[in-house]
Scaffold this active site. Structure first.
Site, PDB file in Angstrom:
ATOM      1  N   ASP A   1       0.821  -1.278  -0.009  1.00 38.84           N
ATOM      2  CA  ASP A   1      -0.110  -0.043  -0.009  1.00 38.84           C
ATOM      3  C   ASP A   1       0.856   1.362   0.034  1.00 38.84           C
ATOM      4  OD1 ASP A   1      -2.801  -0.868  -0.255  1.00 38.84           O
ATOM      5  OD2 ASP A   1      -2.750  -1.577   2.008  1.00 38.84           O
TER       6      ASP A   1
ATOM      7  N   ASP B   1      -6.287  -4.976  -4.309  1.00 40.75           N
ATOM      8  CA  ASP B   1      -5.977  -3.575  -3.652  1.00 40.75           C
ATOM      9  C   ASP B   1      -4.871  -3.074  -4.514  1.00 40.75           C
ATOM     10  OD1 ASP B   1      -7.276  -5.352  -1.910  1.00 40.75           O
ATOM     11  OD2 ASP B   1      -7.288  -3.672  -0.366  1.00 40.75           O
TER      12      ASP B   1
END
Length: 371
Positions: A89, A152
């Site tokens: 991330d 993601d």
């Protein structure tokens, strides 16, 4: 919905929040209805507050937004220095802080930060599996996380695309394309629905499983993961021009829209969960709306209206049913669900506010490209 009126409400609310928060980085309001500071400087949502502030600074020129966003960027230096807890991330953290600052001001310190973060993200690439490893530790119960990837990460690839653009070094872009192609092969199903997680054998490269992750179960359809697919594949098309990514984004979008229609454009937390209990996830709607508006930028007039109008309906449903514009409380978009099996549901979550704000600004043509 009057988008200009909504934007005014957002500006008033975020201004009040910025004054209250100071240098704090918000995530979910506490039981009093107010934000507290992030518990970990590494937490994956720590960039979205700054991203929303930069978007509003670009739209308004208000120095409060710029100053507050810069404070988050500086605080995240502790994560870069700590290094060991940075995962897939990195894009969410540094695209919205250093990346946004660099795009708007050409700040050289911000440029170094985003290149540092991009190099760290690229270092998670496994050439044998052709994936960017999602997590370290024991996040995937029963599986070796060294072989794990999640949908993601598609939204974090623009950090690598941007690094190649800045440096002229295509190794960053190459890694992003390799990962995106693996996701296209193993993550997106033929009907346009998406897995959340996939796992490979780290020695043989063999595909092992698709755990349920934050969705209901393996084979289900976690709506926020579906939204990451819509927007993530569209962004990879923007940065590469490869039509396979735009086609994938359209397939994922068709699946999302078809399911959101069944609940008046407020998506369920998982599109393939049992009928009861009923959990919604407004964050999935806001993310997908941004993805639909991104797709619309790359289609001709015969398709464009489809994506724009469905994006507006997703945002209108949030504005009508789930928004809190009271300047004395924190958080705008209620109705978010961190995961299907979370202890609490229908909460305000900072990324719901970010993507709702981005969508409103996109509708008004007042946004700028953070991705």
């Amino acid at each position: 919905m009057n988008a200009n009126e909504v934007l005014t409400k957002i500006i008033n609310k975020v201004s009040a929040e910025a004054e209250r928060l100071g240098y704090a980085i918000p995530y979910i309001p506490d039981e009093t209805g107010h934000y507290t500071d992030a518990e970990s400087i590494y937490w994956w949502t720590n960039g979205f507050w700054a991203g929303m502030l930069w978007q509003l600074y670009h739209a308004t020129g208000d120095e409060l937004f710029k100053k507050t966003a810069e404070s988050s960027e500086k605080r995240l230096d502790a994560a870069l220095d700590g290094f060991e807890n940075i995962d897939h991330d990195a894009g969410f953290l540094w695209l919205h802080t250093a990346g946004a600052n660099y795009r708007l001001t050409q700040n050289k310190r911000s440029e170094r930060r985003l290149l540092h973060a991009a190099t760290t993200l690229a270092g998670r690439y496994n050439p044998n599996l052709e994936i960017i490893r999602a997590w370290d530790g024991q996040w995937m119960k029963g599986y070796d996380t060294a072989g794990g990837a999640i949908i993601d990460t598609m939204m974090n690839l623009p950090l690598l695309y941007l690094a190649s653009e800045i440096t002229g070094d295509n190794r960053f872009k190459y890694i992003a394309i390799c990962h995106a192609d693996t996701m296209l092969k193993y993550m997106l199903r033929s009907d346009g629905s998406s897995n959340h997680q996939i796992v490979f054998d780290t020695n043989t490269g063999e595909f092992i499983a698709n755990p349920g992750g934050q969705g209901y179960a393996s084979g289900s359809s976690w709506s926020r993961g579906q939204a990451w697919a819509v927007y993530g594949y569209a962004l990879s098309y923007r940065h590469t021009g490869e039509t396979r990514y735009l086609d994938a984004a359209k397939r994922a979008a068709s699946y999302f829209i078809s399911n959101a229609l069944l609940t008046d454009y407020v998506p369920l937390a998982d599109f393939r969960a049992p009928d009861e209990p009923v959990y919604f996830d407004t964050t999935a709607g806001a993310i997908s709306a941004c993805g639909l508006l991104e797709i619309a930028e790359h289609t001709d007039d015969t398709e464009k209206t489809l994506y724009i109008e469905n994006a507006k309906k997703l945002i209108e449903a949030i504005d009508k049913n789930w928004c809190d514009y009271d300047i004395h409380t924190d958080g705008i978009v209620d109705g978010g669900s961190v995961s299907y099996h979370a202890e609490k549901h229908h909460e305000k979550i900072i990324y719901g506010d970010y993507f709702f704000t981005e969508a409103i600004l996109r509708i008004l043509n007042k946004d700028f490209l953070i991705w």
